[in-house]
Design a protein around this motif. Structure first.
Motif, PDB file in Angstrom:
ATOM      1  N   ALA A   1     -10.582  32.179  90.075  1.00  0.00           N
ATOM      2  CA  ALA A   1      -9.462  32.940  89.515  1.00  0.00           C
ATOM      3  C   ALA A   1      -8.881  32.310  88.254  1.00  0.00           C
ATOM      4  O   ALA A   1      -8.395  33.022  87.375  1.00  0.00           O
ATOM      5  N   ILE A   2      -8.922  30.974  88.120  1.00  0.00           N
ATOM      6  CA  ILE A   2      -8.317  30.354  86.935  1.00  0.00           C
ATOM      7  C   ILE A   2      -9.214  30.405  85.702  1.00  0.00           C
ATOM      8  O   ILE A   2      -8.735  30.201  84.590  1.00  0.00           O
TER       9      ILE A   2
ATOM     10  N   ALA B   1      -2.334  35.369  90.416  1.00  0.00           N
ATOM     11  CA  ALA B   1      -2.246  36.663  91.090  1.00  0.00           C
ATOM     12  C   ALA B   1      -2.511  37.720  90.023  1.00  0.00           C
ATOM     13  O   ALA B   1      -1.779  37.795  89.033  1.00  0.00           O
ATOM     14  N   GLY B   2      -3.580  38.472  90.214  1.00  0.00           N
ATOM     15  CA  GLY B   2      -3.955  39.476  89.216  1.00  0.00           C
ATOM     16  C   GLY B   2      -4.258  38.810  87.895  1.00  0.00           C
ATOM     17  O   GLY B   2      -5.032  37.852  87.831  1.00  0.00           O
ATOM     18  N   ASN B   3      -3.628  39.281  86.824  1.00  0.00           N
ATOM     19  CA  ASN B   3      -3.842  38.723  85.491  1.00  0.00           C
ATOM     20  C   ASN B   3      -2.749  37.737  85.086  1.00  0.00           C
ATOM     21  O   ASN B   3      -2.507  37.530  83.899  1.00  0.00           O
TER      22      ASN B   3
ATOM     23  N   GLU C   1      -0.596  35.028  80.886  1.00  0.00           N
ATOM     24  CA  GLU C   1      -1.333  36.272  81.168  1.00  0.00           C
ATOM     25  C   GLU C   1      -2.749  36.088  80.658  1.00  0.00           C
ATOM     26  O   GLU C   1      -2.970  35.448  79.630  1.00  0.00           O
ATOM     27  N   ARG C   2      -3.684  36.686  81.385  1.00  0.00           N
ATOM     28  CA  ARG C   2      -5.075  36.593  80.976  1.00  0.00           C
ATOM     29  C   ARG C   2      -5.240  37.252  79.617  1.00  0.00           C
ATOM     30  O   ARG C   2      -4.733  38.342  79.380  1.00  0.00           O
ATOM     31  N   SER C   3      -5.928  36.583  78.724  1.00  0.00           N
ATOM     32  CA  SER C   3      -6.137  37.097  77.371  1.00  0.00           C
ATOM     33  C   SER C   3      -7.433  37.903  77.344  1.00  0.00           C
ATOM     34  O   SER C   3      -8.424  37.518  77.938  1.00  0.00           O
TER      35      SER C   3
END
Length: 158
Positions: free
Chosen positions: A16-17, A130-132, A155-157
């Motif tokens: 996830a990371i 959790a999620g993005n 936040e995920r880029s």
């Protein structure tokens, strides 16, 4: 105000990371719930965090940093306990990490850093995904030595 509780650790934390994460907030609170602002990186720094398997890199910058702010940026105070030290409104480091997915912690080892004194540093932080969204939380100290809890939210880029 105190920091919100973190979500429970994700069972697939190692997967996830992975990826590139953009900083959305960096908040420091003392034991009384008072928000403190870092004098070097400011209230809303820019930041990016990159995780590959077992390796990471991080960069943070004061939004006001620029040619005309060069002489206005405060000198870097000593790094807080369990934390790196920024230089002239900028902080960067990279290295390796080990996860304890069950505990939701990450132990980072810095192989390189903008601040020479941070090279070789090892630090443990809480990490959640959790999620993005990714959260990193650590106990450290403010520039004046006040004990604080720092929460970085990404936040995920892409």
């Amino acid at each position: 105000m105190k920091p919100d509780p973190l979500p429970p650790p994700a069972p697939d934390l190692a997967a996830a990371i992975l990826g590139i994460w953009r900083l959305t907030s960096r908040e420091d609170y003392d034991a009384g719930g008072r928000r403190l602002i870092d004098p070097v990186l400011g209230a809303e720094p820019l930041g990016i965090l990159c995780f590959a398997p077992k390796q990471f890199a991080a960069q943070f910058m004061n939004r006001a940093r620029g040619l005309d702010s060069w002489s206005q940026t405060p000198a870097a105070p000593a790094a807080g306990i369990n934390n790196t030290g920024a230089v002239d409104g900028y902080d960067a480091y990279f290295g390796t990490y080990d996860l304890d997915a069950a505990a939701g912690t990450i132990m980072v080892s810095l192989n390189g850093a903008l601040s020479r004194g941070n090279i070789g540093m090892k630090a443990t932080r809480d990490v959640r995904v959790a999620g993005n969204r990714l959260w990193i939380r650590l106990a450290t100290s403010a520039a004046d030595g006040t004990a604080i809890t720092r929460t970085l939210t990404f936040e995920r880029s892409g």
